[in-house]
Design a protein around this motif. Structure first.
Motif, short mmCIF file in Angstrom:
data_model
loop_
_atom_site.label_atom_id
_atom_site.label_comp_id
_atom_site.label_asym_id
_atom_site.label_seq_id
_atom_site.Cartn_x
_atom_site.Cartn_y
_atom_site.Cartn_z
N ALA A 1 0.73 -1.32 -0.12
CA ALA A 1 -0.10 0.14 -0.08
C ALA A 1 0.74 1.28 0.02
O ALA A 1 0.59 2.08 -0.74
N LEU A 2 1.89 1.07 0.85
CA LEU A 2 2.98 2.39 1.02
C LEU A 2 3.52 2.55 -0.48
O LEU A 2 3.71 3.42 -1.19
N LEU B 1 5.67 7.05 10.11
CA LEU B 1 4.20 6.72 9.81
C LEU B 1 4.02 5.21 9.91
O LEU B 1 5.00 4.55 9.64
N THR B 2 2.86 4.84 9.74
CA THR B 2 2.39 3.51 9.62
C THR B 2 1.18 3.66 8.68
O THR B 2 0.36 4.47 8.26
N THR B 3 1.18 2.28 7.77
CA THR B 3 0.08 2.29 6.66
C THR B 3 -0.67 1.08 6.78
O THR B 3 -1.22 0.19 5.95
N ILE C 1 -7.22 7.80 4.49
CA ILE C 1 -7.37 6.56 4.01
C ILE C 1 -7.01 6.22 2.58
O ILE C 1 -7.49 7.23 1.71
N MET C 2 -6.67 5.19 2.05
CA MET C 2 -6.22 4.75 0.70
C MET C 2 -7.82 4.22 0.30
O MET C 2 -7.55 2.82 0.16
N ALA C 3 -8.79 4.88 0.02
CA ALA C 3 -9.99 4.43 -0.23
C ALA C 3 -10.82 5.15 -0.98
O ALA C 3 -10.75 6.44 -1.15
N ASP D 1 -6.07 9.68 -6.76
CA ASP D 1 -7.06 8.53 -6.87
C ASP D 1 -6.66 7.34 -6.82
O ASP D 1 -6.44 6.76 -7.68
N TYR D 2 -6.05 6.89 -5.66
CA TYR D 2 -5.26 5.89 -5.36
C TYR D 2 -5.94 4.95 -4.15
O TYR D 2 -6.27 5.67 -3.08
N ALA D 3 -6.59 3.79 -4.38
CA ALA D 3 -7.04 3.01 -3.24
C ALA D 3 -6.59 1.69 -3.46
O ALA D 3 -6.45 0.84 -4.42
N THR D 4 -6.55 0.91 -2.27
CA THR D 4 -6.16 -0.45 -1.95
C THR D 4 -6.85 -0.83 -0.58
O THR D 4 -7.33 -0.23 0.08
N GLY D 5 -6.61 -2.03 -0.40
CA GLY D 5 -6.87 -2.58 1.19
C GLY D 5 -6.68 -3.93 1.14
O GLY D 5 -6.45 -4.88 0.11
#
Length: 330
Positions: free
Chosen positions: A171-172, A208-210, A230-232, A252-256
């Protein structure tokens, strides 16, 4: 036997064959499940995946009238459990919880399994990563943090949240790529999970943490950390004050990390349809919603077709991130 008798016998045989061909499969679905069903979880008892699988299994049992028994098959960074699902008989009596790692393991050279190795049934959960900093951090917004990262030499900022090549590491990497930065602009410090990483963040050992916001929740609520974004694609209603990357930075980046239910490949369509319908009932139930909400887990529904496309997209995304980070062996 007379010609007439032979014709009658042939006609009768053909009718029985036609009846079997066209009537057996619907009857199979109507009778399913006729005995207990095994639900394989590729991760250990007590974790978030295990807990999610157990509430789903309990509600399926309530609806379909047969036991749905959760079995934890751990090992190999998720390979053992995912393999057990893929190699089971495609008869509906072994299903399992597929997790985001199925879109990562083959890139790492750990297995030949991919999302295409299964019959997808339903996507039920996704937890996007948050970008957390300590409460004493000078950065009040994710844009301030991003600007500082861009201005710093590679490796000055340090982050963690999981092991090397885990979902939060990728994600990072994806966030760095989205900003046009090298994959290693922020140094990754491997950890045994989000909990120790958040403790290290609070103690000042990380910048930081992700990890997901639910995983960071305890440290945030203790006033030792804060989540900047948040990456959403949309905000989490449980953490409604945390903006998305698109809102905060225009990225415009999202993951999870996600969880869904799958079965071995070539599951009869009638059984697959019945299971997806039952899983939709589970997803819509107050029991499931309350369970997930109380733990801060994100809920997202995807039927079989949506889940298949979702996994394909995630598989390509994980491959790009791993290649950029030099972690792909495929």
């Amino acid at each position: 036997m007379s010609k007439i008798s032979r014709r009658a016998f042939a006609a009768s045989t053909a009718a029985v064959a036609a009846s079997a061909a066209f009537g057996f499969r619907p009857a199979l679905a109507q009778a399913y499940p006729a005995r207990p069903v095994t639900v394989i979880v590729p991760w250990g008892a007590g974790g978030g995946t295990d807990a999610t699988a157990r509430i789903v299994a309990a509600l399926l049992e309530k609806d379909l009238g047969q036991p749905f028994n959760v079995v934890n098959r751990t090992g190999g960074s998720g390979v053992v459990g995912h393999s057990a699902i893929a190699t089971a008989q495609p008869d509906g009596y072994t299903i399992g919880m597929l997790t985001v790692e199925i879109s990562m393991m083959h890139w790492q050279g750990l297995t030949d399994l991919t999302p295409r190795s299964y019959t997808p049934l339903a996507l039920m959960n996704e937890d996007p990563p948050g970008i957390q900093v300590s409460s004493s951090s000078p950065y009040k917004t994710v844009k301030e943090l991003a600007d500082a990262i861009k201005a710093a030499p590679p490796g000055k900022f340090k982050a963690s949240g999981t092991g090397q090549g885990g979902i939060w590491h990728l994600a990072l990497v994806g966030w760095m790529q989205a900003m046009g930065l090298p994959a290693n602009q922020v140094a990754w410090v491997p950890s045994n999970g989000a909990a120790p990483a958040m403790q290290d963040l609070a103690a000042g050992g990380l910048d930081l943490t992700t990890c997901s916001v639910p995983e960071a929740r305890a440290i945030i609520e203790a006033g030792k950390a804060k989540s900047l974004a948040i990456m959403a694609p949309a905000r989490n209603p449980i953490f409604k004050d945390v903006p998305t990357l698109k809102e905060a930075m225009g990225i415009d980046y999202a993951t999870g990390a996600w969880r869904g239910i799958g079965a071995p490949k070539n599951l009869p369509p009638e059984i697959a349809t019945k299971l997806t319908a039952a899983l939709r009932k589970v997803y819509d139930s107050a029991e499931f919603k309350d369970f997930m909400s109380n733990r801060g887990f994100g809920t997202v529904w995807g039927d079989a077709a949506h889940f298949a496309g979702f996994m394909d997209k995630g598989d390509a995304q994980m491959g790009e991130a791993m290649k950029a980070a030099g972690l792909s062996k495929a």
